[in-house]
Design a protein around this motif. Sequence first.
Motif, short mmCIF file in Angstrom:
data_model
loop_
_atom_site.label_atom_id
_atom_site.label_comp_id
_atom_site.label_asym_id
_atom_site.label_seq_id
_atom_site.Cartn_x
_atom_site.Cartn_y
_atom_site.Cartn_z
N ILE A 1 0.83 -1.20 0.00
CA ILE A 1 0.00 0.00 0.00
C ILE A 1 0.87 1.25 0.00
O ILE A 1 0.59 2.23 -0.69
N ARG A 2 1.95 1.22 0.78
CA ARG A 2 2.85 2.37 0.86
C ARG A 2 3.52 2.64 -0.49
O ARG A 2 3.72 3.78 -0.89
N GLU A 3 3.87 1.58 -1.19
CA GLU A 3 4.58 1.72 -2.46
C GLU A 3 3.65 1.98 -3.64
O GLU A 3 3.95 2.81 -4.50
N GLY B 1 -0.15 1.90 -3.43
CA GLY B 1 -1.54 2.22 -3.15
C GLY B 1 -2.42 1.00 -3.25
O GLY B 1 -1.97 -0.12 -3.53
N VAL B 2 -3.73 1.21 -3.04
CA VAL B 2 -4.66 0.09 -3.09
C VAL B 2 -4.75 -0.49 -4.49
O VAL B 2 -5.05 -1.68 -4.67
N GLU B 3 -4.46 0.34 -5.50
CA GLU B 3 -4.54 -0.14 -6.88
C GLU B 3 -3.50 -1.21 -7.16
O GLU B 3 -3.71 -2.09 -8.00
N GLY B 4 -2.37 -1.15 -6.46
CA GLY B 4 -1.31 -2.12 -6.69
C GLY B 4 -1.34 -3.31 -5.77
O GLY B 4 -0.43 -4.16 -5.82
N PHE B 5 -2.38 -3.41 -4.94
CA PHE B 5 -2.43 -4.48 -3.96
C PHE B 5 -3.05 -5.75 -4.52
O PHE B 5 -4.03 -5.71 -5.28
N PRO C 1 -0.49 8.68 1.28
CA PRO C 1 -1.68 8.75 0.43
C PRO C 1 -2.36 7.40 0.19
O PRO C 1 -3.59 7.32 0.13
N GLY C 2 -1.56 6.33 0.07
CA GLY C 2 -2.16 5.01 -0.14
C GLY C 2 -3.00 4.57 1.04
O GLY C 2 -4.11 4.07 0.89
N HIS C 3 -2.47 4.78 2.24
CA HIS C 3 -3.21 4.41 3.45
C HIS C 3 -4.42 5.31 3.65
O HIS C 3 -5.48 4.85 4.10
#
Length: 210
Positions: A26-28, A30-34, A105-107
Amino acid sequence: MNVTARDNYHHGELRSALIAASDEIIRESGVEGFSLREAARRAGVSPGAPKHHFGSMVGLLTEVAIAAYAELARYMSDALVEDQTAAQRLQSVGSAYVKYALDNPGHFRLICRKDLVNRHHPDFEPAVYTAMTAFVLAAAEYYGSPFRPDLEQAAHPGIVSAVSTIHGIAHMAIEDKFSFVLKSENPEAELLGTLLPSMLSFHWPVTNPR
């Protein structure tokens, strides 16, 4: 991580490893990359481990969101200074809220996603409460309202408006929606150092006219 190392995980350690891996993603990205598969890969466990231990992607991301609220609570707590007025506390913790969003921002996006977070998790509401208490207390004092109204009494509209205002500013900040007024080479620093303080002072002046 090899099979032997995976097998040496205790139940709690495996859960912690998956939460830490998810937090990192999520830090790297965001939710889109999870994805559960990527979380499992980084934790060094089988692809089915996240569902086995958390039930679903929502179950795992809810744990990440709870930890995110704990970090937000630290931002808010660190912003408090002794002998501040209610308006000054509102401005201080409001700035901390926006800074948290810009730093994470991701969190921040994750905790806003009702489709990715189980808000009925027994630890979720307490985490939100802990994170937002300082801000809501200051707003309640500023507007002359009880912190927790009676069941028959609606929350003071000023408190609801204050939370909505600071959340909206934070969301606009991470979406770069203030670019039309930020002209410096370091817009984030200008936002936090100049524009945001003036906005919060406008909303909650130290001389409370209410």
